[in-house]
Write a protein that holds these residues in place. Structure first.
Motif, mmCIF file in Angstrom:
data_model
loop_
_atom_site.group_PDB
_atom_site.id
_atom_site.type_symbol
_atom_site.label_atom_id
_atom_site.label_comp_id
_atom_site.label_asym_id
_atom_site.label_seq_id
_atom_site.Cartn_x
_atom_site.Cartn_y
_atom_site.Cartn_z
ATOM 1 N N MET A 287 0.845 -1.191 0.000
ATOM 2 C CA MET A 287 0.000 0.000 0.000
ATOM 3 C C MET A 287 0.883 1.245 0.000
ATOM 4 N N VAL A 288 0.507 2.219 -0.796
ATOM 5 C CA VAL A 288 1.244 3.472 -0.901
ATOM 6 C C VAL A 288 0.353 4.606 -0.402
ATOM 7 N N ARG A 289 0.865 5.365 0.540
ATOM 8 C CA ARG A 289 0.098 6.487 1.094
ATOM 9 C C ARG A 289 0.239 7.688 0.165
ATOM 10 N N LEU A 290 -0.897 8.205 -0.288
ATOM 11 C CA LEU A 290 -0.925 9.357 -1.184
ATOM 12 C C LEU A 290 -1.594 10.518 -0.449
ATOM 13 N N ILE A 291 -0.780 11.497 -0.020
ATOM 14 C CA ILE A 291 -1.304 12.666 0.683
ATOM 15 C C ILE A 291 -1.713 13.703 -0.351
ATOM 16 N N THR A 292 -2.979 14.102 -0.331
ATOM 17 C CA THR A 292 -3.485 15.075 -1.291
ATOM 18 C C THR A 292 -3.753 16.401 -0.584
ATOM 19 N N VAL A 293 -3.349 17.489 -1.222
ATOM 20 C CA VAL A 293 -3.500 18.830 -0.644
ATOM 21 C C VAL A 293 -4.254 19.698 -1.643
ATOM 22 N N HIS A 294 -5.468 20.086 -1.276
ATOM 23 C CA HIS A 294 -6.298 20.889 -2.181
ATOM 24 C C HIS A 294 -5.759 22.307 -2.295
ATOM 25 N N GLY A 295 -6.291 23.038 -3.277
ATOM 26 C CA GLY A 295 -5.836 24.396 -3.530
ATOM 27 C C GLY A 295 -6.603 25.435 -2.740
ATOM 28 N N THR A 296 -6.412 26.689 -3.140
ATOM 29 C CA THR A 296 -7.028 27.814 -2.445
ATOM 30 C C THR A 296 -8.544 27.791 -2.589
ATOM 31 N N PHE A 297 -9.221 27.958 -1.460
ATOM 32 C CA PHE A 297 -10.683 28.021 -1.390
ATOM 33 C C PHE A 297 -11.357 26.748 -1.902
ATOM 34 N N ALA A 298 -10.642 25.628 -1.927
ATOM 35 C CA ALA A 298 -11.211 24.389 -2.467
ATOM 36 C C ALA A 298 -11.457 23.347 -1.385
ATOM 37 N N ASP B 49 -2.219 -0.567 -3.895
ATOM 38 C CA ASP B 49 -3.376 0.107 -3.311
ATOM 39 C C ASP B 49 -2.960 1.505 -2.870
ATOM 40 N N LEU B 50 -3.684 2.494 -3.328
ATOM 41 C CA LEU B 50 -3.394 3.870 -2.949
ATOM 42 C C LEU B 50 -4.223 4.239 -1.717
ATOM 43 N N GLU B 51 -3.533 4.539 -0.632
ATOM 44 C CA GLU B 51 -4.209 4.986 0.583
ATOM 45 C C GLU B 51 -4.326 6.517 0.514
ATOM 46 N N ILE B 52 -5.489 6.983 0.096
ATOM 47 C CA ILE B 52 -5.690 8.405 -0.085
ATOM 48 C C ILE B 52 -5.829 9.064 1.286
ATOM 49 N N ALA B 53 -4.973 10.054 1.554
ATOM 50 C CA ALA B 53 -4.980 10.751 2.845
ATOM 51 C C ALA B 53 -5.161 12.242 2.593
ATOM 52 N N PRO B 54 -6.409 12.724 2.476
ATOM 53 C CA PRO B 54 -6.635 14.159 2.251
ATOM 54 C C PRO B 54 -6.092 14.990 3.409
ATOM 55 N N PHE B 55 -5.371 16.023 3.087
ATOM 56 C CA PHE B 55 -4.819 16.914 4.113
ATOM 57 C C PHE B 55 -5.623 18.205 4.101
ATOM 58 N N CYS C 88 4.658 9.347 9.143
ATOM 59 C CA CYS C 88 4.283 8.213 8.285
ATOM 60 C C CYS C 88 5.270 7.059 8.460
ATOM 61 N N GLU C 89 4.754 5.838 8.524
ATOM 62 C CA GLU C 89 5.626 4.667 8.652
ATOM 63 C C GLU C 89 6.471 4.483 7.397
ATOM 64 N N ASP C 90 5.858 4.641 6.242
ATOM 65 C CA ASP C 90 6.584 4.537 4.976
ATOM 66 C C ASP C 90 6.535 5.887 4.269
ATOM 67 N N PRO C 91 7.574 6.205 3.507
ATOM 68 C CA PRO C 91 7.589 7.498 2.818
ATOM 69 C C PRO C 91 6.371 7.660 1.906
ATOM 70 N N PRO C 92 5.617 8.744 2.058
ATOM 71 C CA PRO C 92 4.418 8.950 1.243
ATOM 72 C C PRO C 92 4.737 9.694 -0.052
ATOM 73 N N ILE C 93 3.744 9.733 -0.922
ATOM 74 C CA ILE C 93 3.775 10.599 -2.096
ATOM 75 C C ILE C 93 2.786 11.743 -1.823
ATOM 76 N N VAL C 94 3.237 12.971 -2.055
ATOM 77 C CA VAL C 94 2.406 14.151 -1.797
ATOM 78 C C VAL C 94 2.030 14.786 -3.128
ATOM 79 N N VAL D 93 10.284 11.128 2.116
ATOM 80 C CA VAL D 93 9.256 11.252 1.081
ATOM 81 C C VAL D 93 9.617 10.384 -0.117
ATOM 82 N N ARG D 94 8.594 9.789 -0.688
ATOM 83 C CA ARG D 94 8.793 9.004 -1.902
ATOM 84 C C ARG D 94 8.695 9.874 -3.147
ATOM 85 N N GLY D 95 7.849 10.893 -3.052
ATOM 86 C CA GLY D 95 7.713 11.793 -4.186
ATOM 87 C C GLY D 95 6.841 12.989 -3.855
ATOM 88 N N PHE D 96 7.090 14.091 -4.580
ATOM 89 C CA PHE D 96 6.306 15.311 -4.461
ATOM 90 C C PHE D 96 5.821 15.694 -5.849
#
Length: 488
Positions: A1-12, A40-46, A71-77, A106-109
């Motif tokens: 499983m890969v943790r994918l941290i998602t960061v929304h934009g301004t006013f979103a 499996d992508l573990e979606i982690a909304p920030f 994070c236990e394993d390096p995430p992708i942001v 981090v695995r990737g940005f």
């Protein structure tokens, strides 16, 4: 499983982790992305405020850095718009704390449509701090100035200084100097992080160290990025000198003439005006009106006897008109108003226009911090990147087609915004704020996650750059294989 941290934009932002927005769990975009990746992508909304504020973006970066570190394993942001700016702030903090070792966290940005700001310190030292910092700096400078003045008079604490060396020794060991030194050290420590941050961005350090873990995905016509890059260089003429002159002249002439007739009305009624008004009227009469009348009558006296000018000045009709309408004092006050208005407009207009331009730019940039000025706007972390667009032409063309298809709804939405006044709402009349009011693909800045080809491009980036595994459907898709081949 890969943790994918998602960061929304301004006013979103949204309250829920699940929903239809690209960054939420179960969104159409995330479902499409998962179809192309075997892990499996573990979606982690920030979640963050989404305010167009540099202060908020840095605070968000601090919290995001902690989340990445835990994070236990390096995430992708993955961050969109200024969500990517906040993610880069997190990357910066990790680098400040751990140096190059932070690469292991981090695995990737990935930043999508992100305008990134590089700051420089303000030239004015007082503007490098908030109100408390400025007061502290004033106190420190005041203490040092007083002690230097004492040395200059040859005394210290009321006693004569026997020699210069002794005076210096007494000065350095004084409570006032020590207190001033402590204040200056505190202020330096306060600004030290900003200095380090500025140097890291100026030297392009993060782009070099994370070149294999970072990717910027931008459309070359992204409105927010291009608009902010252009806004950095343009200097719109927000205020015209004519406008300032007319406003000042109208108000000042009204005040002066009205004041003149008010004082005469009070005099006719036998009323005594307040002392301040009476003194002001006397000064106006003696310094302005009387000299003007003297000049006119001097001109009349100098006129050739029997000539045209002499006959005009001797005319009883003219004298009656001048007296009835008080043309000389009124005309004098109008001319005085025009002169003052012209002088003030010449001096004040450039400064006032520059101030309003700076405020408008600061609002667009969300530059609400202290001590820094935006030096450069770049389409991502690499400030040497020569062009905005980084996406393949096919992806960009699909986004344009989607934007064109939604153009009708965009026009209707624009009409609603103009009619309701929402373009100047509490969120600010700035580029990013207005772009987020078009929530579909009407603007290219918001069209990324409505494009199936962009989802495939992001999947190819995750596979090629960050080592994820393609699904069989990915391998059988000609377009995906071509995107992967171009990245390899």
């Amino acid at each position: 499983m890969v943790r994918l941290i998602t960061v929304h934009g301004t006013f979103a932002g949204r309250d829920s982790d699940t929903g239809e927005s690209w960054w939420q769990k179960g969104s159409p975009f995330m479902v499409e992305l998962q179809n192309h990746v075997a892990e499996d992508l573990e979606i982690a909304p920030f979640h963050w405020s989404g305010a167009n504020s540099e202060v908020d973006r840095r605070r968000t970066g601090t919290k995001l850095a902690s989340a990445i570190h835990d994070c236990e394993d390096p995430p992708i942001v993955v961050g969109h718009s200024h969500g990517g700016s906040a993610a880069i702030q997190a990357l910066l903090l990790l680098y400040l704390r751990r140096g190059q070792k932070c690469c292991d966290l981090v695995r990737g940005f990935v930043t999508v449509g992100t305008p990134m700001f590089r700051f420089r310190p303000n030239r004015n030292p007082f503007s490098r701090f908030d109100v408390a910092g400025r007061l502290m700096l004033l106190v420190a400078l005041g203490l040092i100035t007083v002690k230097i003045a004492e040395m200059a008079t040859g005394t210290y604490a009321g006693e004569r200084i026997r020699n210069f060396g002794g005076g210096i020794n007494e000065f350095v060991l004084s409570v006032e100097f020590i207190l001033a030194a402590v204040i200056l050290v505190v202020l330096y420590a306060y600004s030290f992080r900003n200095t380090r941050r500025q140097k890291i961005f100026r030297d392009n350090t993060l782009a070099e160290h994370f070149s294999d873990r970072y990717v910027a995905l931008n459309h070359d016509q992204d409105e927010a990025i291009n608009g902010l890059i252009k806004a950095k260089t343009v200097s719109p003429k927000l205020i015209k000198m004519k406008t300032v002159f007319v406003a000042l002249f109208s108000s000042m002439s009204f005040v002066f003439v009205g004041f003149f007739f008010l004082m005469h009305a009070l005099d006719l009624q036998g009323l005594s005006p307040p002392t301040a008004l009476a003194d002001g009227f006397v000064a106006l009469q003696e310094e302005v009106i009387d000299p003007a009348e003297d000049a006119i009558y001097a001109g009349a006296a100098a006129a050739e006897p029997g000539g045209v000018a002499d006959r005009i000045f001797q005319s009883e009709a003219l004298s009656g008109v001048l007296g009835l309408f008080a043309l000389v004092p009124v005309g004098t006050l109008i001319i005085l108003s025009a002169g003052i208005a012209l002088l003030v407009s010449l001096v004040a207009t450039p400064g006032l226009s520059a101030f309003l331009t700076a405020q408008l730019k600061s609002q667009s940039f969300g530059d609400d911090g202290f001590g820094e000025t935006i030096d450069q706007v770049a389409p991502g972390l690499d400030f040497s990147q020569p062009t905005v667009g980084t996406l393949p032409k096919a992806v960009q063309q699909e986004m344009i087609s989607a934007s064109t298809n939604d153009a009708g709804e965009a026009i209707q939405r624009l009409r609603e915004l103009l009619s309701s006044g929402e373009l100047l709402d509490s969120k600010g009349a700035d580029l990013v704020a207005q772009s987020m009011k078009f929530e579909r693909s009407e603007l290219l800045h918001n069209a990324y996650f409505h494009s199936p080809l962009f989802a495939k491009q992001l999947a190819a980036e995750l596979i090629v750059r960050f080592g994820l595994t393609p699904t069989p459907s990915f391998e059988s898709d000609v377009i995906l294989r071509d995107l992967r081949h171009k990245l390899a």
